[in-house]
Design a protein around this motif. Structure first.
Motif, mmCIF file in Angstrom:
data_model
loop_
_atom_site.group_PDB
_atom_site.id
_atom_site.type_symbol
_atom_site.label_atom_id
_atom_site.label_comp_id
_atom_site.label_asym_id
_atom_site.label_seq_id
_atom_site.Cartn_x
_atom_site.Cartn_y
_atom_site.Cartn_z
ATOM 1 N N LEU A 1 0.828 -1.215 0.000
ATOM 2 C CA LEU A 1 0.000 0.000 0.000
ATOM 3 C C LEU A 1 0.856 1.257 0.000
ATOM 4 O O LEU A 1 0.531 2.237 -0.668
ATOM 5 N N GLY A 2 1.933 1.242 0.754
ATOM 6 C CA GLY A 2 2.847 2.376 0.743
ATOM 7 C C GLY A 2 3.380 2.642 -0.644
ATOM 8 O O GLY A 2 3.481 3.789 -1.083
ATOM 9 N N ALA A 3 3.709 1.582 -1.371
ATOM 10 C CA ALA A 3 4.219 1.726 -2.733
ATOM 11 C C ALA A 3 3.120 2.148 -3.711
ATOM 12 O O ALA A 3 3.348 2.972 -4.595
ATOM 13 N N LEU A 4 1.922 1.579 -3.549
ATOM 14 C CA LEU A 4 0.812 1.921 -4.451
ATOM 15 C C LEU A 4 0.329 3.353 -4.262
ATOM 16 O O LEU A 4 -0.108 3.995 -5.209
ATOM 17 N N THR B 1 9.525 5.656 -2.838
ATOM 18 C CA THR B 1 9.501 6.570 -1.689
ATOM 19 C C THR B 1 8.433 6.143 -0.688
ATOM 20 O O THR B 1 8.679 6.081 0.516
ATOM 21 N N GLY B 2 7.236 5.840 -1.185
ATOM 22 C CA GLY B 2 6.157 5.390 -0.311
ATOM 23 C C GLY B 2 6.495 4.096 0.398
ATOM 24 O O GLY B 2 6.231 3.940 1.599
ATOM 25 N N LEU B 3 7.097 3.163 -0.321
ATOM 26 C CA LEU B 3 7.516 1.898 0.292
ATOM 27 C C LEU B 3 8.555 2.157 1.379
ATOM 28 O O LEU B 3 8.470 1.595 2.476
ATOM 29 N N ALA B 4 9.534 3.011 1.092
ATOM 30 C CA ALA B 4 10.581 3.308 2.072
ATOM 31 C C ALA B 4 9.994 3.962 3.310
ATOM 32 O O ALA B 4 10.347 3.594 4.443
ATOM 33 N N VAL B 5 9.090 4.924 3.116
ATOM 34 C CA VAL B 5 8.456 5.585 4.266
ATOM 35 C C VAL B 5 7.710 4.561 5.106
ATOM 36 O O VAL B 5 7.835 4.521 6.337
ATOM 37 N N THR B 6 6.936 3.707 4.456
ATOM 38 C CA THR B 6 6.137 2.700 5.167
ATOM 39 C C THR B 6 7.020 1.728 5.931
ATOM 40 O O THR B 6 6.829 1.509 7.139
#
Length: 179
Positions: free
Chosen positions: A122-125, A146-151
């Motif tokens: 979900l972070g990546a999507l 970036t979203g995956l890394a943050v998550t």
């Protein structure tokens, strides 16, 4: 080859609703189910998370807050990090020693690992088309790698810090006596 953004948007919505709804139900149960916050606090204490009431309130607040944010598609990678963090703590404190399968005595870790992996996806999507992230125009900076890394990093580091600071397995709470 064209990217099917409709499929990505649908996947994000389905995953946000399922994980967000599950987190809200889980947090709600901590607060208002069977033993309420007091029962959850005692359970956390029994696993070595002290003080139990603080952790019951933090877990409940994180699950309710992250669940609502996921349902709304608002700050999706940070909301997903809340799922990763709470499930990582559960993985270490309650499930790891019981093996993979959930049906094993004591419940294995397959469920919490699946929630963590779906939250990372979900972070990546990102929030997708049906999200406040999209409405507010913040989705572009909060998806992909970036979203995956943050998550993964926010959830994993939050769990690691909490465990390092508060998890004391095998120790009795202050004032407890041997039986």
């Amino acid at each position: 080859m064209a990217v099917d953004t409709a499929g990505i948007d649908i996947a994000s919505l389905v995953l946000r609703v399922s994980v967000g709804g599950t987190l809200v139900a889980h947090g709600w149960n901590h607060a208002f189910g069977g033993g309420k916050i007091e029962g959850t606090a005692g359970w956390f204490e029994s696993m070595g998370l002290r003080p139990g009431r603080l952790h019951a309130l933090m877990a409940t607040g994180t699950e309710l807050g992250a669940g609502v944010l996921l349902l709304l598609g608002l700050l999706t990678p940070l909301a997903a990090a809340g799922a990763v963090g709470t499930m990582a703590v559960a993985f270490v404190t309650a499930h790891l020693r019981n093996g993979f399968f959930i049906f094993r005595p004591g419940q294995g870790y397959e469920y919490v690992v699946m929630i963590m992996m779906v939250a990372c996806a979900l972070g990546a999507l990102g929030g997708g088309a049906v999200s406040l992230d999209r409405v507010l125009g913040i989705e572009d900076g909060l998806s992909g790698w970036t979203g995956l890394a943050v998550t993964a990093l926010a959830g994993g580091l939050g769990a690691a810090l909490l465990l390092a600071a508060f998890w004391r397995p095998g120790k009795r709470p202050a004032g407890a006596r041997e039986g």
